[in-house]
Design a protein around this motif. Structure first.
Motif, PDB file in Angstrom:
ATOM      1  N   ALA A   1       0.659  -1.149   0.094  1.00  0.00           N
ATOM      2  CA  ALA A   1       0.011  -0.041  -0.118  1.00  0.00           C
ATOM      3  C   ALA A   1       0.777   1.170  -0.114  1.00  0.00           C
ATOM      4  O   ALA A   1       0.609   2.159  -0.646  1.00  0.00           O
ATOM      5  CB  ALA A   1      -1.021   0.112   1.442  1.00  0.00           C
ATOM      6  N   LYS A   2       1.965   1.275   0.625  1.00  0.00           N
ATOM      7  CA  LYS A   2       2.855   2.395   0.895  1.00  0.00           C
ATOM      8  C   LYS A   2       3.481   2.680  -0.452  1.00  0.00           C
ATOM      9  O   LYS A   2       3.572   3.829  -0.977  1.00  0.00           O
ATOM     10  CB  LYS A   2       3.872   2.198   1.942  1.00  0.00           C
TER      11      LYS A   2
ATOM     12  N   ASN B   1       2.611   1.583  -3.420  1.00  0.00           N
ATOM     13  CA  ASN B   1       1.460   1.843  -4.451  1.00  0.00           C
ATOM     14  C   ASN B   1       1.078   3.394  -4.353  1.00  0.00           C
ATOM     15  O   ASN B   1       1.100   4.005  -5.422  1.00  0.00           O
ATOM     16  CB  ASN B   1       0.184   1.087  -4.505  1.00  0.00           C
ATOM     17  N   ASP B   2       0.990   3.839  -3.298  1.00  0.00           N
ATOM     18  CA  ASP B   2       0.683   5.392  -2.924  1.00  0.00           C
ATOM     19  C   ASP B   2       1.740   6.063  -3.673  1.00  0.00           C
ATOM     20  O   ASP B   2       1.554   7.089  -4.086  1.00  0.00           O
ATOM     21  CB  ASP B   2       0.294   5.440  -1.594  1.00  0.00           C
ATOM     22  N   GLU B   3       2.942   5.929  -3.273  1.00  0.00           N
ATOM     23  CA  GLU B   3       4.086   6.513  -3.752  1.00  0.00           C
ATOM     24  C   GLU B   3       4.388   6.563  -5.112  1.00  0.00           C
ATOM     25  O   GLU B   3       4.359   7.629  -5.715  1.00  0.00           O
ATOM     26  CB  GLU B   3       5.447   6.195  -3.213  1.00  0.00           C
TER      27      GLU B   3
ATOM     28  N   LEU C   1       1.748   5.872  -7.418  1.00  0.00           N
ATOM     29  CA  LEU C   1       0.592   6.488  -8.041  1.00  0.00           C
ATOM     30  C   LEU C   1       0.610   7.963  -7.785  1.00  0.00           C
ATOM     31  O   LEU C   1       0.229   8.752  -8.603  1.00  0.00           O
ATOM     32  CB  LEU C   1      -0.682   5.881  -7.561  1.00  0.00           C
ATOM     33  N   GLY C   2       1.233   8.417  -6.659  1.00  0.00           N
ATOM     34  CA  GLY C   2       1.396   9.914  -6.395  1.00  0.00           C
ATOM     35  C   GLY C   2       2.473  10.457  -7.208  1.00  0.00           C
ATOM     36  O   GLY C   2       2.373  11.880  -7.354  1.00  0.00           O
TER      37      GLY C   2
ATOM     38  N   LYS D   1      -0.524   5.021 -13.976  1.00  0.00           N
ATOM     39  CA  LYS D   1      -1.812   4.763 -13.558  1.00  0.00           C
ATOM     40  C   LYS D   1      -2.706   3.923 -14.278  1.00  0.00           C
ATOM     41  O   LYS D   1      -3.732   3.381 -13.841  1.00  0.00           O
ATOM     42  CB  LYS D   1      -2.424   6.360 -13.714  1.00  0.00           C
TER      43      LYS D   1
END
Length: 116
Positions: A12-13, A15-17, A19-20, A27
């Motif tokens: 999750a960490k 993936n957030d980075e 996609l961020g 994306k």
């Protein structure tokens, strides 16, 4: 923190980075990957997850194996079904899949222990 939580938190960490970073191609790839396993279409989600698991085993991607094992558990795949998936993956992928099988069994056992 156990094996399952550690994997899910890290995934999750990162993936957030990723996609961020706001990269359109990444994306779209992530979106396509998620949508391919959604309800709808000719195959039920359970079948899609089992296909994802066997493919991940043959391609020898431990992160993908863990992800699809978790999803398989969520959609009601049984231990007997998982071991049948493992047998097909090892048949198709050959003995080089055996180390991934070991880690997959360890992860499945951890998933089952979380239900206890």
């Amino acid at each position: 923190m156990d094996l399952v939580d550690e994997f899910n938190d890290y995934r999750a960490k990162m993936n957030d980075e990723i996609l961020g970073a706001d990269n359109l191609v990444l994306k779209r790839i992530f979106n396509l990957d998620s949508r391919a396993f959604e309800e709808g279409g000719a195959l039920p989600v359970k079948t899609k997850e089992m296909l994802g698991l066997v493919s991940s085993m043959v391609l020898r991607c431990d992160d993908c194996v863990r992800y699809h094992l978790g999803k398989c558990k969520d959609v009601g795949v049984t231990k007997a079904e998982v071991f049948e998936i493992f047998s097909i993956a090892n048949l198709i992928g050959g003995t080089i899949v055996i180390p991934h099988l070991r880690r997959a069994v360890e992860y499945w056992n951890t998933l089952e222990g979380k239900d206890a």
